[in-house]
Scaffold this motif. Structure first.
Motif, PDB file in Angstrom:
ATOM      1  N   PRO A  27     -11.338   1.339  18.822  1.00  0.00           N
ATOM      2  CA  PRO A  27     -12.624   2.076  18.353  1.00  0.00           C
ATOM      3  C   PRO A  27     -12.340   2.975  17.058  1.00  0.00           C
ATOM      4  O   PRO A  27     -13.299   3.111  16.410  1.00  0.00           O
ATOM      5  CB  PRO A  27     -12.912   2.830  19.356  1.00  0.00           C
ATOM      6  N   THR A  28     -11.042   3.506  16.948  1.00  0.00           N
ATOM      7  CA  THR A  28     -10.877   4.356  15.744  1.00  0.00           C
ATOM      8  C   THR A  28     -10.589   3.598  14.665  1.00  0.00           C
ATOM      9  O   THR A  28     -11.372   3.903  13.486  1.00  0.00           O
ATOM     10  CB  THR A  28      -9.423   5.017  15.950  1.00  0.00           C
ATOM     11  N   VAL A  29     -10.067   2.122  14.685  1.00  0.00           N
ATOM     12  CA  VAL A  29     -10.331   1.393  13.548  1.00  0.00           C
ATOM     13  C   VAL A  29     -11.600   1.077  12.937  1.00  0.00           C
ATOM     14  O   VAL A  29     -12.050   1.031  11.800  1.00  0.00           O
ATOM     15  CB  VAL A  29      -9.420   0.019  13.762  1.00  0.00           C
ATOM     16  N   THR A  30     -12.681   0.730  13.951  1.00  0.00           N
ATOM     17  CA  THR A  30     -13.800   0.545  13.525  1.00  0.00           C
ATOM     18  C   THR A  30     -14.631   1.607  13.032  1.00  0.00           C
ATOM     19  O   THR A  30     -15.511   1.369  12.166  1.00  0.00           O
ATOM     20  CB  THR A  30     -14.767  -0.255  15.134  1.00  0.00           C
TER      21      THR A  30
ATOM     22  N   ILE B 168     -13.160   5.452   5.808  1.00  0.00           N
ATOM     23  CA  ILE B 168     -12.244   6.390   5.408  1.00  0.00           C
ATOM     24  C   ILE B 168     -10.809   6.013   5.953  1.00  0.00           C
ATOM     25  O   ILE B 168     -10.921   4.920   6.565  1.00  0.00           O
ATOM     26  CB  ILE B 168     -12.528   7.755   6.131  1.00  0.00           C
ATOM     27  N   ASP B 169      -9.916   6.387   5.166  1.00  0.00           N
ATOM     28  CA  ASP B 169      -8.584   5.838   5.605  1.00  0.00           C
ATOM     29  C   ASP B 169      -7.863   6.374   6.901  1.00  0.00           C
ATOM     30  O   ASP B 169      -7.281   5.859   7.538  1.00  0.00           O
ATOM     31  CB  ASP B 169      -7.622   6.313   4.375  1.00  0.00           C
ATOM     32  N   PHE B 170      -8.303   7.656   7.451  1.00  0.00           N
ATOM     33  CA  PHE B 170      -7.797   8.347   8.640  1.00  0.00           C
ATOM     34  C   PHE B 170      -8.840   9.036   9.184  1.00  0.00           C
ATOM     35  O   PHE B 170     -10.070   9.328   8.560  1.00  0.00           O
ATOM     36  CB  PHE B 170      -6.834   9.192   8.274  1.00  0.00           C
ATOM     37  N   CYS B 171      -8.775   9.088  10.409  1.00  0.00           N
ATOM     38  CA  CYS B 171      -9.870  10.076  11.159  1.00  0.00           C
ATOM     39  C   CYS B 171     -10.246  11.456  10.771  1.00  0.00           C
ATOM     40  O   CYS B 171     -11.179  11.966  10.790  1.00  0.00           O
ATOM     41  CB  CYS B 171      -9.133  10.437  12.566  1.00  0.00           C
TER      42      CYS B 171
END
Length: 87
Positions: free
Chosen positions: A41-44, A51-54
């Motif tokens: 879910p983080t990648v999605t 964005i590149d990172f959370c």
């Protein structure tokens, strides 16, 4: 993206020290075909927000990731890494 950051997952995990990555089970989320939120879910979420990172999100750390960042020492390190990337 900086070559050094290519092995840092969208969630902040350092792939180079992850047993799944070093054993070849996972290629890392930046090169793997994560096609659904079920995969990660983080990648999605990051891809949807471009964005590149959370840590690039206004809601960082969001409710969905707070538990993740407390699950293990590597996840705690990921949170600290993302805080530093946010500066």
């Amino acid at each position: 993206m900086n070559k050094e950051l290519e092995l840092i997952g969208f969630c902040g995990v350092d792939c180079s020290v992850c047993v799944d990555f070093t054993s070849g089970v996972c290629l890392g989320c930046r090169v793997s075909a994560h096609t659904t939120a079920e995969d990660c879910p983080t990648v999605t979420c990051c891809e949807d927000k471009n964005i590149d990172f959370c840590s690039g999100c206004e809601q960082f750390p969001c409710e969905g990731m707070r538990e993740f960042f407390t699950e293990s020492e590597s996840h705690k390190a990921a949170y600290d890494r993302l805080k530093n990337l946010r500066i």
